[in-house]
Design an enzyme around this catalytic site. Sequence first.
Site, PDB file in Angstrom:
ATOM      1  N   ASP A   1       0.853  -1.183   0.000  1.00 22.40           N
ATOM      2  CA  ASP A   1       0.000   0.000   0.000  1.00 22.40           C
ATOM      3  C   ASP A   1       0.895   1.242   0.000  1.00 22.40           C
ATOM      4  O   ASP A   1       2.097   1.164   0.235  1.00 22.40           O
ATOM      5  CB  ASP A   1      -0.984  -0.020   1.167  1.00 22.40           C
ATOM      6  N   SER A   2       0.304   2.378  -0.287  1.00 23.30           N
ATOM      7  CA  SER A   2       1.106   3.581  -0.520  1.00 23.30           C
ATOM      8  C   SER A   2       1.543   4.277   0.756  1.00 23.30           C
ATOM      9  O   SER A   2       2.373   5.172   0.727  1.00 23.30           O
ATOM     10  CB  SER A   2       0.309   4.569  -1.366  1.00 23.30           C
ATOM     11  N   GLY A   3       0.969   3.880   1.885  1.00 24.48           N
ATOM     12  CA  GLY A   3       1.241   4.567   3.140  1.00 24.48           C
ATOM     13  C   GLY A   3       0.242   5.655   3.457  1.00 24.48           C
ATOM     14  O   GLY A   3       0.290   6.259   4.525  1.00 24.48           O
TER      15      GLY A   3
ATOM     16  N   PHE B   1      -2.978   5.528   4.240  1.00 22.36           N
ATOM     17  CA  PHE B   1      -3.817   5.275   5.414  1.00 22.36           C
ATOM     18  C   PHE B   1      -3.014   5.452   6.697  1.00 22.36           C
ATOM     19  O   PHE B   1      -3.514   6.001   7.682  1.00 22.36           O
ATOM     20  CB  PHE B   1      -4.411   3.874   5.358  1.00 22.36           C
TER      21      PHE B   1
ATOM     22  N   ASP C   1      -2.964   8.315  -1.754  1.00 18.66           N
ATOM     23  CA  ASP C   1      -4.285   8.911  -1.593  1.00 18.66           C
ATOM     24  C   ASP C   1      -4.429   9.486  -0.201  1.00 18.66           C
ATOM     25  O   ASP C   1      -3.615   9.230   0.679  1.00 18.66           O
ATOM     26  CB  ASP C   1      -5.379   7.856  -1.828  1.00 18.66           C
TER      27      ASP C   1
ATOM     28  N   GLY D   1     -11.095   4.223   2.026  1.00 20.61           N
ATOM     29  CA  GLY D   1     -11.966   5.029   2.863  1.00 20.61           C
ATOM     30  C   GLY D   1     -13.174   4.316   3.412  1.00 20.61           C
ATOM     31  O   GLY D   1     -14.111   4.957   3.906  1.00 20.61           O
TER      32      GLY D   1
ATOM     33  N   ASP E   1      -7.792  -7.155   2.201  1.00 19.35           N
ATOM     34  CA  ASP E   1      -6.687  -7.292   3.155  1.00 19.35           C
ATOM     35  C   ASP E   1      -7.129  -6.748   4.497  1.00 19.35           C
ATOM     36  O   ASP E   1      -8.029  -5.900   4.560  1.00 19.35           O
ATOM     37  CB  ASP E   1      -5.444  -6.523   2.685  1.00 19.35           C
TER      38      ASP E   1
ATOM     39  N   CYS F   1     -11.290 -28.271  11.095  1.00 19.89           N
ATOM     40  CA  CYS F   1     -10.311 -27.340  10.529  1.00 19.89           C
ATOM     41  C   CYS F   1      -9.032 -28.104  10.201  1.00 19.89           C
ATOM     42  O   CYS F   1      -8.560 -28.914  10.999  1.00 19.89           O
ATOM     43  CB  CYS F   1     -10.018 -26.208  11.502  1.00 19.89           C
TER      44      CYS F   1
ATOM     45  N   CYS G   1      -5.973 -26.771   9.734  1.00 24.51           N
ATOM     46  CA  CYS G   1      -4.725 -26.056  10.041  1.00 24.51           C
ATOM     47  C   CYS G   1      -3.863 -26.859  11.016  1.00 24.51           C
ATOM     48  O   CYS G   1      -4.346 -27.750  11.727  1.00 24.51           O
ATOM     49  CB  CYS G   1      -5.018 -24.667  10.588  1.00 24.51           C
TER      50      CYS G   1
ATOM     51  N   CYS H   1      -5.159 -26.816  14.772  1.00 29.36           N
ATOM     52  CA  CYS H   1      -6.304 -27.661  15.094  1.00 29.36           C
ATOM     53  C   CYS H   1      -5.991 -29.146  14.947  1.00 29.36           C
ATOM     54  O   CYS H   1      -6.612 -29.986  15.610  1.00 29.36           O
ATOM     55  CB  CYS H   1      -7.494 -27.277  14.215  1.00 29.36           C
TER      56      CYS H   1
ATOM     57  N   HIS I   1      -4.027 -20.450  12.979  1.00 27.57           N
ATOM     58  CA  HIS I   1      -5.435 -20.818  12.799  1.00 27.57           C
ATOM     59  C   HIS I   1      -6.224 -19.707  12.121  1.00 27.57           C
ATOM     60  O   HIS I   1      -6.997 -19.966  11.172  1.00 27.57           O
ATOM     61  CB  HIS I   1      -6.090 -21.167  14.132  1.00 27.57           C
TER      62      HIS I   1
END
Length: 369
Positions: A93-95, A97, A147, A216, A266, A304, A306, A309, A335
């Site tokens: 990401d661009s940073g 946020f 942004d 946003g 994400d 599950c 994983c 589990c 998990h």
Amino acid sequence: MPFSYQVLERSSDSAARLGRLQTRHGTVNTPVFMPVGTQATVKTLTPDELIRAGAEIILSNTYHLYLRPGTDVIAAAGGLHQFMGWDRPILTDSGGFQVFSLGDLRKISEDGVEFRSHLDGSRHFIGPEDAVRIQMDLGADIIMAFDECAPYPAEREYVKRSKDMTSRWADRCRKAHTRTDQAMFGIIQGGMFHDLRRESAEEITAMGFPGYAVGGLSVGEPKPLMYEILDELVPHMPKDKPRYLMGVGSPDALVEGVLRGIDMFDCVLPTRIARHGTVLTRTGRFSIRDLPYARDFQPIEEGCGCYTCQRHSRAYIRHLLKAKEMLGYRLTTIHNIHCLLALMADVREAIRQDRIAQFCQQFFAEYAG
């Protein structure tokens, strides 16, 4: 071409679609959840553990890596893939946020953002061109335009100015991006205002990015409002380009996003809550630190697949967490990541079989939040 996207299947009774992203570091099947490796690591997990959990792509953060260890260090290592030992696709990401989150530590202008480091108070400046240069040095497969993420709630006048500036910044980012082996996505803003979202979509998509993100959202607004904005916005996004909803990672929101035509997600949620002892399941989440689990010798979730589990009980994991043993944090994280990636794999299969509506009906009948 180092980057391409193809829609493989479309749902007959929703906007859900099955797709495939091709990057220079491999293929990503969509819809996809991207585990977040903010500082070039998904906290507590090795790259091999991520692969075993089913991760095809991860996200890292420009702001944090710029501050520590520094772009020059990562570039000298041969780029982010080499630096962290991950040979699959990476999105940075661009940073924007993170800078937005600094509050009083930052000052936004047309040129960019002047801010103080949250680490040592040192002064820094990042503009659109700087954000692109940093991400080119990091060498991610997909990078994001710079942004401004408007807060929630915010006055219409502020959101309009912010949206307009984000569009101007996106154009500057597009012109500054010179690496042909990376794809840059534009980010649509506009807050909670339908008309501003439509305007932003028109402005950003006109620039011809190979993919588009919805920024946003998931910034404190109620989920029904987020879904309302997606209902309004997604029809104005290109049908032949990937759509990325930033910062969303709860199981219910993933399913709701897929139904509305979102391809990529994400969030830090699965790793962050894992470190506090909260685990995700198909029926909801619970805190494994609670007293009732002290003598509970079941796995976190029956069925599950994983590692956690398959090998360990709730009682053992609770013991580790209460004793502040590192293994406890690792087991809950394994998990939670597996839970979301397995959910997305099931969602993809449901779209492939054109039964996503039935899948979602069953999911929400069992999911308690």
